[in-house]
Design an enzyme around this catalytic site. Sequence first.
Site, short mmCIF file in Angstrom:
data_model
loop_
_atom_site.label_atom_id
_atom_site.label_comp_id
_atom_site.label_asym_id
_atom_site.label_seq_id
_atom_site.Cartn_x
_atom_site.Cartn_y
_atom_site.Cartn_z
N CYS A 15 10.28 9.12 0.04
CA CYS A 15 9.83 10.26 0.83
C CYS A 15 9.68 11.46 -0.09
CB CYS A 15 10.85 10.58 1.93
SG CYS A 15 10.39 12.01 2.93
N HIS A 55 11.11 6.34 8.64
CA HIS A 55 11.70 6.48 7.31
C HIS A 55 13.22 6.62 7.45
CE1 HIS A 55 8.05 7.67 4.63
NE2 HIS A 55 7.71 6.78 5.54
N ARG A 71 0.84 -1.21 0.00
CA ARG A 71 0.00 0.00 0.00
C ARG A 71 0.87 1.26 0.00
NH1 ARG A 71 -0.56 4.68 2.79
NH2 ARG A 71 -0.21 3.56 4.76
N ASP A 72 1.59 1.49 1.08
CA ASP A 72 2.41 2.70 1.21
C ASP A 72 3.53 2.72 0.17
OD1 ASP A 72 3.39 5.06 2.23
OD2 ASP A 72 4.41 4.14 3.92
N ASN A 91 10.85 4.48 3.12
CA ASN A 91 10.47 3.53 4.16
C ASN A 91 11.61 2.61 4.58
OD1 ASN A 91 7.64 4.00 4.66
ND2 ASN A 91 7.24 3.27 2.59
N HIS A 99 6.75 3.80 12.83
CA HIS A 99 6.85 3.82 11.37
C HIS A 99 7.96 4.81 11.00
CE1 HIS A 99 4.69 3.60 7.30
NE2 HIS A 99 5.64 4.51 7.11
#
Length: 310
Positions: free
Chosen positions: A250, A219, A25-26, A259, A217
């Site tokens: 990002c 990055h 998804r992300d 990520n 979460h």
Amino acid sequence: MIGLPMNVPAPGLPARVRIHEVGARDGLQNEKTAVPTEVKAEFVRRLAGAGLTTIEATSFVHPKWVPQLADAEQLFPLLADVDAALPVLVPNERGLDRALALGATRIAVFGSATETFASRNLNRTVAESLAMFAPVVARARQGGAHVRGYLSMCFGDPWEGAVPVHQVVSVAKALLDLGCDELSLGDTIGVATPGHVQALLTALNEAGVTTDRIGVHFHDTYGQALSNTLAALQHGVTTVDASAGGLGGCPYAKSATGNLATEDLVWMLDGLGIETGVDLAALTATSVWMAERLGRPSPSRTVRALSHKE
């Protein structure tokens, strides 16, 4: 050939970590072109086959905003046989209706700790976005669904700079007060450092938010994702978001990797003797397979090392 790290446990860490996989998804929503629905479905199946038990499948947002995930209605039914929890992101009640109609049982909403990002991402103030989420969370919970609350810009904002810890705690508590089962703290632009991570987690605990309701979460914009994850583990966090192969960039730091790669996370956790249930070799093969379909090598250093591809 080195295939697995040496297992050397460290004191004060959890015995097991649940990886919340966000690559499908992300990760894929950041691709410049849409990935075929059948490839997305196969990706999710391979991730589940590698042992991942929570795989965020898609997002029920308007195709105008995220055209890469416009096939949510077509994709989700293809995953009915996947043996894993399959959360989906919903922005509002319309998105919730679409998700529930297909039998989704795990829902996520996406909030912001800062006003500027809330305005740019949701076209609302923080308070207005919380008001929008309230009926979504309530209806999802009434229907028996598990609800995750994403909170972005928890450590820094590209327009507002450093984000005060008390400000993050206030919005985090508001999301949980709506009825969210768990909270994912997002370092959206990757500026967090370990001391900052522990300070925020401590402040949340002091405000009554227990660690078992918190996920992280991170990055890797500045190469800090793994060190920040370790800081969270030392605090007792046992849910970590990551993206297979490091998919997902990002948008505010164009040279950044984005990520945290799931393989990089699993390599560290395996070395620490922390159980994940994930087969690193199978996961690496999955990311190599996906990278081939995207036409570029995986940014994950562990994938590159284990597959001998630079």
